[in-house]
Design a protein around this motif. Structure first.
Motif: not given
Length: 432
Positions: A35-38, A57-60, A406-407
């Protein structure tokens, strides 16, 4: 037709599972719904709330993560499950003015993983739902931060005619979330005092109170960890009241069973969690606490193609012992399901090994300079106490390990370096 894996919930466990499977199977086979975009790592939400971590800045971005890791991202909330048609319904997405951006959709699956996390459990305390804030997600943490800045500004203005003006913060719950938030807020208030609040004395005028119903804070952890955390909180002028049972919460105060009143401009509820109530509408087996009841292979009882992990799942891993709602639990469960689903999708035998929870200990952040905790847990039947800079480095490493999952390692290293440099070019707290 390729086997389709649908994961609902992009928290720590759900996102790591989607990334690992996506890199192996591709976007036609792996879908993540959120339900979130980041995404923001949930154990760091107390830093977002205090302003010591910038959510922007932290949100991916989930769309970015989907592109880079080879899965499909669907924006929206799961609203229904059709087990016979093997599909989930995803709500429409609307703009702030109510305009529909995306219509309601149905997503077909062969294997479904529910990783929808948890929400606050108010235990029927009057006024808790109406007058408290919780840190269940990024938006909650950002809402708290903005409200805190407003209260600080108003208190600083009132100081010109009221020497006693200040901000009262009451945190209900002395677990890891409550303790970490209290310590982070104290550190942030001292920094904020240098940026535009000249009349406020952070230690005197930003009054932080922590209430805990148990005999000690951090009660699931060893007594030495609890005692050290108590000392560190006292050093930061944070009032801690244990064996304090909250009975009523009003707009400007908290009342306990003894009739003691704690004045508050803002109240944070960190006293317990529960599975989302809408899970009951799925007609799946639930535990007494409302979690999805899963077996030792993390499959919902009676439905081998529906699995659950994280806070929303109730899994008994030993006689009378249930997997605790921790980030390390979700990480371990994601690893287990990754191996099982990858084998199933590739037509190989699924390893006949049940999931076993391993306690590697717990670390509690006490601000940006120190942490406290115990390591190894029951891995070798020993518990090692850690404190100070070593514990802080270990705590930060947990966040980096999640980012690596994840990255990837190179981008995680660049991100850590960028954060280090940015913090030295901007204020130490987010002020806007």
């Amino acid at each position: 037709m390729p086997n389709r894996i649908v994961i609902v919930g992009g928290g720590a466990g759900g996102l790591e599972l989607a990334c690992k499977l996506g890199r192996k199977l591709g976007p036609r086979r792996v879908t993540l719904i959120d339900a979130n975009l980041f995404h923001v790592w949930k154990p760091s939400l107390h830093e977002v709330a205090a302003g010591t971590l910038d959510i922007h800045q932290e949100g991916l971005s989930y769309s970015m993560l989907a592109h880079d890791n080879g899965f499909t991202f669907v924006f929206g909330s799961m609203t229904a499950l059709d087990r016979h048609a093997r599909q989930v319904t995803v709500s429409e997405a609307c703009a702030e003015d109510g305009a529909v951006i995306l219509p309601e959709r149905c997503i077909v699956y062969d294997d479904l993983v529910l990783a929808v996390g948890s929400v606050s459990n108010y235990f029927g305390v009057p006024g808790a739902a109406e007058h408290t804030l919780s840190l269940n997600g990024p938006h909650d943490a950002e809402h708290f931060r903005l409200r805190m800045l407003k209260l600080l500004t108003l208190a600083d203005l009132r100081k010109t005619h009221d020497p006693e003006a200040g901000v009262g913060i009451v945190i209900i719950g002395g677990g890891a979330t409550g303790v970490e938030l209290a310590a982070e807020l104290r550190e942030a208030s001292e920094v904020q005092g240098r940026y535009g609040y000249p009349r406020l004395d952070p230690l005197r005028d930003v009054r932080i109170t922590l209430l805990e119903g148990a005999p000690r804070i951090l009660s699931p952890l060893p007594a030495r960890v609890s005692n050290t955390a108590m000392r560190l909180l006292a050093d930061r002028h944070i009032a801690v009241h244990v064996q304090c049972r909250v009975t009523n919460i009003e707009a400007d105060r908290v009342v306990d069973a003894e009739g003691q009143r704690y004045p508050a401009d803002i109240v944070v509820w960190a006293a317990g969690i529960k599975a989302p109530a809408w899970l009951a509408a799925l007609d799946l087996p639930l535990s007494k606490g409302g979690q999805l009841l899963v077996n030792r292979r993390l499959q919902v009882e009676g439905y081998p193609n529906i699995m659950a992990l994280g806070d929303c799942a109730a899994c008994e891993y030993a006689d009378g012992k249930w997997v605790p709602p921790r980030a390390q639990s979700a990480h371990q469960e994601a690893d287990y399901l990754y191996r099982a689903l990858l084998a199933r999708t590739r037509g190989r035998p699924v390893p006949d090994v049940p999931y076993v929870y391993r306690d590697y200990g717990s670390l509690v952040s006490m601000g940006t300079q120190t942490s406290v905790g115990n390591l190894m847990g029951n891995l070798f039947g020993a518990s090692w106490f850690v404190e100070g800079l070593l514990a802080r480095c270990m705590y930060v490493s947990l966040h980096l390990l999640h980012h690596r999952a994840v990255l990837g390692a190179p981008r995680t290293a660049l991100l850590a370096l960028a954060r280090y440099l940015v913090k030295r070019a901007r204020p130490l707290v987010k002020l806007h």
